[in-house]
Each structure stands twice: as structure tokens, then as C-alpha cells.
Scaffold this motif. Sequence first.
Motif, PDB file in Angstrom:
ATOM      1  N   GLN A 180      61.412  45.865  20.552  1.00 46.23           N
ATOM      2  CA  GLN A 180      62.816  46.179  20.282  1.00 46.23           C
ATOM      3  C   GLN A 180      63.163  47.621  20.641  1.00 46.23           C
ATOM      4  O   GLN A 180      64.265  48.083  20.354  1.00 46.23           O
ATOM      5  N   ASP A 181      62.242  48.333  21.267  1.00 47.25           N
ATOM      6  CA  ASP A 181      62.518  49.673  21.780  1.00 47.25           C
ATOM      7  C   ASP A 181      62.993  49.552  23.216  1.00 47.25           C
ATOM      8  O   ASP A 181      62.395  48.822  24.022  1.00 47.25           O
ATOM      9  N   PHE A 182      64.061  50.272  23.559  1.00 46.48           N
ATOM     10  CA  PHE A 182      64.642  50.220  24.895  1.00 46.48           C
ATOM     11  C   PHE A 182      64.738  51.623  25.463  1.00 46.48           C
ATOM     12  O   PHE A 182      65.085  52.562  24.760  1.00 46.48           O
ATOM     13  N   GLY A 183      64.469  51.760  26.750  1.00 45.75           N
ATOM     14  CA  GLY A 183      64.589  53.043  27.415  1.00 45.75           C
ATOM     15  C   GLY A 183      64.150  52.939  28.847  1.00 45.75           C
ATOM     16  O   GLY A 183      63.875  51.837  29.362  1.00 45.75           O
ATOM     17  N   SER A 184      64.045  54.075  29.501  1.00 46.52           N
ATOM     18  CA  SER A 184      63.586  54.133  30.898  1.00 46.52           C
ATOM     19  C   SER A 184      62.716  55.362  31.104  1.00 46.52           C
ATOM     20  O   SER A 184      63.046  56.228  31.910  1.00 46.52           O
ATOM     21  N   PRO A 185      61.611  55.488  30.346  1.00 50.14           N
ATOM     22  CA  PRO A 185      60.796  56.701  30.441  1.00 50.14           C
ATOM     23  C   PRO A 185      60.267  56.935  31.854  1.00 50.14           C
ATOM     24  O   PRO A 185      59.689  56.056  32.467  1.00 50.14           O
ATOM     25  N   GLY A 186      60.548  58.131  32.358  1.00 46.29           N
ATOM     26  CA  GLY A 186      60.068  58.522  33.676  1.00 46.29           C
ATOM     27  C   GLY A 186      60.956  58.118  34.819  1.00 46.29           C
ATOM     28  O   GLY A 186      60.673  58.454  35.961  1.00 46.29           O
ATOM     29  N   ALA A 187      62.057  57.425  34.549  1.00 44.58           N
ATOM     30  CA  ALA A 187      62.963  56.961  35.604  1.00 44.58           C
ATOM     31  C   ALA A 187      64.365  57.458  35.298  1.00 44.58           C
ATOM     32  O   ALA A 187      65.060  56.919  34.438  1.00 44.58           O
ATOM     33  N   VAL A 188      64.788  58.519  35.974  1.00 41.20           N
ATOM     34  CA  VAL A 188      66.109  59.081  35.767  1.00 41.20           C
ATOM     35  C   VAL A 188      67.074  58.375  36.717  1.00 41.20           C
ATOM     36  O   VAL A 188      66.850  58.371  37.927  1.00 41.20           O
ATOM     37  N   PRO A 189      68.147  57.770  36.180  1.00 41.92           N
ATOM     38  CA  PRO A 189      69.075  57.056  37.064  1.00 41.92           C
ATOM     39  C   PRO A 189      69.781  58.012  38.020  1.00 41.92           C
ATOM     40  O   PRO A 189      70.144  59.123  37.643  1.00 41.92           O
ATOM     41  N   ALA A 190      69.944  57.553  39.247  1.00 44.42           N
ATOM     42  CA  ALA A 190      70.627  58.349  40.263  1.00 44.42           C
ATOM     43  C   ALA A 190      72.134  58.158  40.138  1.00 44.42           C
ATOM     44  O   ALA A 190      72.606  57.128  39.654  1.00 44.42           O
ATOM     45  N   LEU A 191      72.872  59.136  40.571  1.00 47.77           N
ATOM     46  CA  LEU A 191      74.326  59.035  40.585  1.00 47.77           C
ATOM     47  C   LEU A 191      74.732  57.825  41.394  1.00 47.77           C
ATOM     48  O   LEU A 191      74.232  57.605  42.501  1.00 47.77           O
ATOM     49  N   GLY A 192      75.573  56.982  40.830  1.00 46.51           N
ATOM     50  CA  GLY A 192      76.029  55.774  41.522  1.00 46.51           C
ATOM     51  C   GLY A 192      75.275  54.538  41.101  1.00 46.51           C
ATOM     52  O   GLY A 192      75.645  53.441  41.500  1.00 46.51           O
ATOM     53  N   ASP A 193      74.199  54.660  40.304  1.00 46.04           N
ATOM     54  CA  ASP A 193      73.466  53.464  39.835  1.00 46.04           C
ATOM     55  C   ASP A 193      74.305  52.693  38.837  1.00 46.04           C
ATOM     56  O   ASP A 193      75.086  53.208  38.125  1.00 46.04           O
TER      57      ASP A 193
END
Length: 193
Positions: A180-193
Motif C-alpha cells: 500500500q506504499d506508492f512512489g517512484s524512488p529514483g525516477a524523477v518525472p520529466a517535464l511533459g510526462d
Amino acid sequence: MITEIMYDPRSKETAPTRVEWVEVYNSGVSGVNLRGWRLADEDGQTHPVASDCILPSKQAAVFIPGHRPVREFRDAWECDAPVLALGYCGPDHGLQNLSNNPSPTNEILRLLDASGAVVDEVNFCRTKPWPSVGRGGPSIFLLPDHLNTDSNDAGESWQRSKVGEQGAYACGGEHEFSEQDFGSPGAVPALGD
């Protein structure tokens, strides 16, 4: 700069925590050696990164508690980015855990370079304009059009992670981590994603 914070996960959070994490991003034009870098807050600071770790330009790394094996974090989160275990447990090191109820005076998270200079500081809160994480589970992350150290001080520059948006996904649930933990560790979204 600090770009994602998992401060109130659903995963079991007995002090010292083993399941919280902080993502840092190199917004510069060249690689940075993170050796000697550390996290600090109003309660203390971590041990420094012990060995050389070059963080390339436009890439992220994840700081996790020092007593959490990196392999376990990678298994649970399927994270390919550099994962650095910092000693942030114990009464002498501060940062035993990030506050689940951060406020303007309690949770001033700082990223320090090897000389001890503050590279970035985020005083995140649970009240508007900061996103609330509810009862725990999602991380908060810096929106892609705010990837600078001035914008990441403002609550409206951050968003609560939601599965399927901006690269966020559910944790695999291995070891002490919750699905139930959500995130994107190590992946920074790029502008426009």
C-alpha cells in the motif's frame, strides 16, 4: 535537490524506521560525487555517504535508513537508481524517523554536501498548500516543472504520489514494506510526462 519524500508509509514504522526514504536529484550539468553528503533535520543528521558515488546529471539517488539492506529496498521497490544506506538511526545520529505530522517547525529536511554546506532545504508540512498523504502510503514528490531549489520550498510544487501518474507505482511488499506504499524512488518525472 530533494525531489521525493516517503515520510508516512503504510509499512510498519517502529522507531528507528526502516521503511522511509528520501530521493535526491542532480539538476546540474555534470556529475556530482555524493561521498560525504548527508541528510539533516532539526533533530540531527545522518552519517555521511561512506564511499564514492557519482550521481550523473539529471539522475536521482535514494537515501534509505542505514540499517536497511540496500538489496531489500531494491527488491521491494524494484529500484535501479543508486540506493545509499545512511546511518539515520540511534540517539547519536538524529533522523531516527521523519515526522508523520510535519509542521513549519518540525521537519526541516536538509541535504548537506561533504563540506557541511546546505545544498537544499525543504520544510515539508501536512497542511495546505502541501499535499496530505492521508493515513500513510504515498510519497510526496516535486512536480517536474518545479525542479529547482527555490520551487521545492513551496507546498504547491509538490504532489501526492498516485499509482500510474508521473511514474508512481505500488511497492512490491517484500520484507517489511507494504504493497500500500506508492512512489517512484529514483525516477524523477520529466517535464511533459
